[in-house]
Design a protein around this motif. Structure first.
Motif, PDB file in Angstrom:
ATOM      1  N   MET A  10      42.400 -10.038  42.352  1.00 50.93           N
ATOM      2  CA  MET A  10      42.588  -9.896  40.927  1.00 50.93           C
ATOM      3  C   MET A  10      44.078  -9.813  40.604  1.00 50.93           C
ATOM      4  O   MET A  10      44.514 -10.400  39.640  1.00 50.93           O
ATOM      5  CB  MET A  10      41.867  -8.640  40.455  1.00 50.93           C
ATOM      6  N   LEU A  49      45.869 -13.117  40.081  1.00 49.91           N
ATOM      7  CA  LEU A  49      45.598 -13.861  38.856  1.00 49.91           C
ATOM      8  C   LEU A  49      46.495 -13.442  37.696  1.00 49.91           C
ATOM      9  O   LEU A  49      46.771 -14.248  36.829  1.00 49.91           O
ATOM     10  CB  LEU A  49      44.146 -13.668  38.431  1.00 49.91           C
ATOM     11  N   SER A  78      39.339 -21.926  26.862  1.00 43.21           N
ATOM     12  CA  SER A  78      39.568 -21.012  27.976  1.00 43.21           C
ATOM     13  C   SER A  78      40.180 -19.711  27.450  1.00 43.21           C
ATOM     14  O   SER A  78      40.981 -19.712  26.528  1.00 43.21           O
ATOM     15  CB  SER A  78      40.464 -21.655  29.029  1.00 43.21           C
ATOM     16  N   GLN A  92      37.564 -13.591  32.728  1.00 43.19           N
ATOM     17  CA  GLN A  92      36.858 -14.322  33.770  1.00 43.19           C
ATOM     18  C   GLN A  92      35.634 -13.518  34.179  1.00 43.19           C
ATOM     19  O   GLN A  92      35.740 -12.320  34.453  1.00 43.19           O
ATOM     20  CB  GLN A  92      37.756 -14.552  34.971  1.00 43.19           C
ATOM     21  N   ILE A  93      34.470 -14.174  34.211  1.00 44.64           N
ATOM     22  CA  ILE A  93      33.228 -13.554  34.667  1.00 44.64           C
ATOM     23  C   ILE A  93      32.782 -14.338  35.887  1.00 44.64           C
ATOM     24  O   ILE A  93      32.612 -15.553  35.828  1.00 44.64           O
ATOM     25  CB  ILE A  93      32.145 -13.589  33.575  1.00 44.64           C
ATOM     26  N   THR A  94      32.615 -13.632  37.008  1.00 45.32           N
ATOM     27  CA  THR A  94      32.271 -14.271  38.272  1.00 45.32           C
ATOM     28  C   THR A  94      31.070 -13.571  38.889  1.00 45.32           C
ATOM     29  O   THR A  94      31.065 -12.350  39.026  1.00 45.32           O
ATOM     30  CB  THR A  94      33.461 -14.190  39.256  1.00 45.32           C
ATOM     31  N   ASP A  95      30.063 -14.361  39.256  1.00 41.25           N
ATOM     32  CA  ASP A  95      28.911 -13.847  39.990  1.00 41.25           C
ATOM     33  C   ASP A  95      29.084 -14.201  41.458  1.00 41.25           C
ATOM     34  O   ASP A  95      29.251 -15.378  41.803  1.00 41.25           O
ATOM     35  CB  ASP A  95      27.604 -14.473  39.483  1.00 41.25           C
ATOM     36  N   ILE A  96      29.063 -13.191  42.320  1.00 39.31           N
ATOM     37  CA  ILE A  96      29.152 -13.399  43.762  1.00 39.31           C
ATOM     38  C   ILE A  96      27.997 -12.639  44.385  1.00 39.31           C
ATOM     39  O   ILE A  96      28.058 -11.417  44.538  1.00 39.31           O
ATOM     40  CB  ILE A  96      30.492 -12.903  44.335  1.00 39.31           C
ATOM     41  N   THR A 104      28.631  -8.856  40.018  1.00 32.17           N
ATOM     42  CA  THR A 104      29.225  -9.563  38.886  1.00 32.17           C
ATOM     43  C   THR A 104      30.564  -8.901  38.603  1.00 32.17           C
ATOM     44  O   THR A 104      30.642  -7.682  38.461  1.00 32.17           O
ATOM     45  CB  THR A 104      28.328  -9.489  37.640  1.00 32.17           C
ATOM     46  N   MET A 105      31.614  -9.727  38.542  1.00 32.19           N
ATOM     47  CA  MET A 105      32.953  -9.221  38.252  1.00 32.19           C
ATOM     48  C   MET A 105      33.400  -9.738  36.893  1.00 32.19           C
ATOM     49  O   MET A 105      33.217 -10.917  36.593  1.00 32.19           O
ATOM     50  CB  MET A 105      33.931  -9.654  39.332  1.00 32.19           C
ATOM     51  N   ILE A 106      33.954  -8.842  36.092  1.00 30.66           N
ATOM     52  CA  ILE A 106      34.527  -9.209  34.799  1.00 30.66           C
ATOM     53  C   ILE A 106      35.989  -8.810  34.835  1.00 30.66           C
ATOM     54  O   ILE A 106      36.314  -7.652  35.108  1.00 30.66           O
ATOM     55  CB  ILE A 106      33.807  -8.495  33.633  1.00 30.66           C
ATOM     56  N   GLU A 107      36.868  -9.766  34.586  1.00 35.68           N
ATOM     57  CA  GLU A 107      38.299  -9.501  34.559  1.00 35.68           C
ATOM     58  C   GLU A 107      38.830  -9.802  33.165  1.00 35.68           C
ATOM     59  O   GLU A 107      38.643 -10.899  32.657  1.00 35.68           O
ATOM     60  CB  GLU A 107      39.020 -10.358  35.588  1.00 35.68           C
TER      61      GLU A 107
END
Length: 159
Positions: free
Chosen positions: A1, A4, A46, A50-54, A58-61
């Motif tokens: 993170m 970024l 854009s 950023q929302i990422t599913d791993i 789930t990560m929200i930045e």
């Protein structure tokens, strides 16, 4: 993170001001200093979110600019909801004014706390939450300050 953040900041600086729209805000009081930031979206849709599913996570930045910059990272086990506090939370601030200017303040020792009033990942998405943490200077880890703040932003999907 943390990798970024410089990229997002460079993008925000390199993009013409007319090409950015505020989609939300983050406000905080860092040891008596009132600081405010805006979460931005570019004309191409854009956003500084950023929302990422791993797998099961789930990560929200969230990244925002204003009185310097702020980055907030949330990690949820399973599907995020306002009923479940994040399993992980990080906050990094880089104020550009006041007594704290020029330093990177980050949550390292004590985990930050967050109370989520609204978390909606459908359509454009939205988060409304309050947070509290003790942030320490990256270059002087014994210099720590308390912060309390509020998030109210779209998560950036949409037009």
């Amino acid at each position: 993170m943390k990798v970024l953040v410089p990229l997002v900041l460079a993008l925000g600086i390199a993009t013409p001001a007319g090409a950015l729209d505020a989609i939300g805000e983050i406000g905080a009081n860092l040891d008596g200093e009132e600081l405010n930031w805006q979460v931005m979206r570019q004309d191409d849709g854009s956003a500084m979110v950023q929302i990422t599913d791993i797998g099961p996570l789930t990560m929200i930045e969230l990244h925002a600019l204003g009185d310097g910059s702020i980055s907030i990272g949330l990690i949820f086990h399973g599907k995020p909801s306002g009923d479940t506090p994040p399993a992980g939370l990080t906050i990094d601030m880089r104020p550009d004014r006041g007594a704290m200017a020029g330093a990177v303040w980050e949550s390292e020792e004590e985990p930050p706390q967050m109370s989520i009033d609204l978390l909606d990942l459908e359509d454009e998405g939205r988060i409304q939450a309050s947070f509290a943490a003790t942030l320490c200077r990256r270059d002087a880890p014994d210099d720590c300050r308390d912060v309390e703040g509020r998030i109210d932003t779209s998560l950036g999907a949409g037009p």
